[in-house]
Design a protein around this motif. Structure first.
Motif, PDB file in Angstrom:
ATOM      1  N   ASN A 101       0.806  -1.220   0.000  1.00  0.00           N
ATOM      2  CA  ASN A 101       0.000   0.000   0.000  1.00  0.00           C
ATOM      3  C   ASN A 101       0.844   1.277   0.000  1.00  0.00           C
ATOM      4  O   ASN A 101       0.309   2.366   0.177  1.00  0.00           O
ATOM      5  CB  ASN A 101      -0.936  -0.013   1.214  1.00  0.00           C
ATOM      6  CG  ASN A 101      -1.935  -1.145   1.139  1.00  0.00           C
ATOM      7  OD1 ASN A 101      -2.928  -1.068   0.428  1.00  0.00           O
ATOM      8  ND2 ASN A 101      -1.672  -2.219   1.876  1.00  0.00           N
ATOM      9  N   HIS A 102       2.167   1.118  -0.194  1.00  0.00           N
ATOM     10  CA  HIS A 102       3.078   2.264  -0.295  1.00  0.00           C
ATOM     11  C   HIS A 102       2.956   3.189   0.926  1.00  0.00           C
ATOM     12  O   HIS A 102       2.848   4.413   0.805  1.00  0.00           O
ATOM     13  CB  HIS A 102       2.805   3.050  -1.585  1.00  0.00           C
ATOM     14  CG  HIS A 102       2.797   2.185  -2.817  1.00  0.00           C
ATOM     15  ND1 HIS A 102       3.934   1.633  -3.348  1.00  0.00           N
ATOM     16  CD2 HIS A 102       1.763   1.758  -3.598  1.00  0.00           C
ATOM     17  CE1 HIS A 102       3.610   0.912  -4.415  1.00  0.00           C
ATOM     18  NE2 HIS A 102       2.306   0.966  -4.587  1.00  0.00           N
ATOM     19  N   LEU A 103       2.968   2.569   2.099  1.00  0.00           N
ATOM     20  CA  LEU A 103       2.836   3.308   3.349  1.00  0.00           C
ATOM     21  C   LEU A 103       4.205   3.636   3.926  1.00  0.00           C
ATOM     22  O   LEU A 103       5.186   2.931   3.671  1.00  0.00           O
ATOM     23  CB  LEU A 103       2.032   2.487   4.362  1.00  0.00           C
ATOM     24  CG  LEU A 103       0.622   2.066   3.938  1.00  0.00           C
ATOM     25  CD1 LEU A 103       0.009   1.143   4.975  1.00  0.00           C
ATOM     26  CD2 LEU A 103      -0.260   3.286   3.699  1.00  0.00           C
ATOM     27  N   ASP A 104       4.268   4.681   4.728  1.00  0.00           N
ATOM     28  CA  ASP A 104       5.500   5.054   5.426  1.00  0.00           C
ATOM     29  C   ASP A 104       5.321   4.753   6.910  1.00  0.00           C
ATOM     30  O   ASP A 104       4.846   5.587   7.685  1.00  0.00           O
ATOM     31  CB  ASP A 104       5.799   6.541   5.205  1.00  0.00           C
ATOM     32  CG  ASP A 104       7.143   6.952   5.797  1.00  0.00           C
ATOM     33  OD1 ASP A 104       7.780   6.116   6.474  1.00  0.00           O
ATOM     34  OD2 ASP A 104       7.538   8.120   5.605  1.00  0.00           O
ATOM     35  N   ALA A 105       5.699   3.549   7.307  1.00  0.00           N
ATOM     36  CA  ALA A 105       5.508   3.120   8.690  1.00  0.00           C
ATOM     37  C   ALA A 105       6.377   3.897   9.662  1.00  0.00           C
ATOM     38  O   ALA A 105       6.083   3.935  10.866  1.00  0.00           O
ATOM     39  CB  ALA A 105       5.782   1.625   8.826  1.00  0.00           C
ATOM     40  N   SER A 106       7.447   4.537   9.178  1.00  0.00           N
ATOM     41  CA  SER A 106       8.314   5.300  10.069  1.00  0.00           C
ATOM     42  C   SER A 106       7.580   6.475  10.697  1.00  0.00           C
ATOM     43  O   SER A 106       7.999   6.992  11.735  1.00  0.00           O
ATOM     44  CB  SER A 106       9.545   5.804   9.309  1.00  0.00           C
ATOM     45  OG  SER A 106       9.196   6.847   8.400  1.00  0.00           O
TER      46      SER A 106
END
Length: 274
Positions: A62-67
């Protein structure tokens, strides 16, 4: 408020890991929305609901930025919803530049995370991930969100929760994993307007009043009860989610059945603008 479903299956996934049943075979053959991973969701790309072992894949898909995740709410301590070993990946040298993450959970989850918490202490990285125990019916805030844990009917050995989440404008009821709500939760919800309701539908069309989960017929009765209590109206989005491969119907087959009750059907990656 944006709700995104990252994983929409029960514990075994769909198709299930070691399964050769017809339901799994049909899902494999159809692909697309019929492929379901373990249950997880995210609100506005920042407030995460549950932490299954499929989280890494969800981030990539899902092209997420978990940071940038700063808050996470956990429903209960079963491994398809809470996989604490991966929190160790939040600290250097596994990760650089990650935002402090606060995990809101019950006492069982805090206990299950004890090994990770010990490793964080040994590394002097207690500022990386923290665990905050919450109690039912006691609202708390995280950023712009007011969140309340409600009692679920799921696992009598721990305080299993589902959540009422508001950003000050819109309100979401995220009700997984649970059967018919306990009376205390119904009483708390009475008269509170809900803009979106996501309901556990583990058994799909296999009609059951079994404890711990719901089927489509029970979801329809929950929606009806919420209407009686003044919680939902014609504008409320009603969605069913969290499906077992034992429930028979794939996504394409489930859509018309759910539509009979005015319910939408989730799939991995589905975005709902509330």
């Amino acid at each position: 408020m944006k709700l995104q479903y990252l994983g929409t299956a029960a514990a075994e996934g769909w198709p299930a890991l070691f399964c050769t049943c017809d339901n799994c075979a049909r899902a494999r053959a159809a692909g697309g929305k019929n492929i379901r991973t373990r249950s997880q969701a995210v609100i506005d790309d920042e407030l995460v609901i549950d932490f299954p072992p499929d989280t890494y894949m969800h981030v990539l898909q899902n092209h997420l930025d978990a940071s940038k995740w700063s808050g996470m709410i956990i429903t209960h301590g079963h491994t398809d919803h809470f996989y604490p070993m991966d929190f160790e990946m939040h600290v250097p040298a596994f990760a650089h530049g990650a935002t402090h993450l606060t995990v809101y959970c019950n006492r069982r989850c805090a206990y299950l995370a004890k090994d990770v918490r010990m490793k964080l202490m040994e590394r002097g990285k207690t500022d990386s991930v923290s665990f905050q125990i919450i109690d039912p019916f006691v609202p708390f805030t995280h950023g712009k969100y007011e969140i309340t844990a409600l009692k679920a009917d799921h696992d009598k050995t721990q305080d299993a929760y589902f959540y009422l989440i508001s950003d000050g404008d819109k309100t979401l009821l995220y009700a997984h994993d649970t059967g018919w709500f306990p009376e205390e939760s119904w009483e708390y919800l009475a008269g509170r307007h809900l803009d979106c309701v996501s309901l556990d539908c583990t058994y799909l069309v296999k009609e059951t009043w079994s404890k711990g989960h719901m089927s489509l017929d029970v979801c329809a009765k929950v929606a009806e009860e919420l209407k009686k209590l003044g919680c939902v109206d014609s504008a409320t989005k009603l969605i069913v989610n969290h499906f077992s491969h034992n429930g028979i119907l794939t996504y394409d087959e489930m859509l018309p059945e759910a539509a009979k009750y005015g319910l939408d059907v989730s799939y991995d990656g589905k975005i709902v603008e509330i």
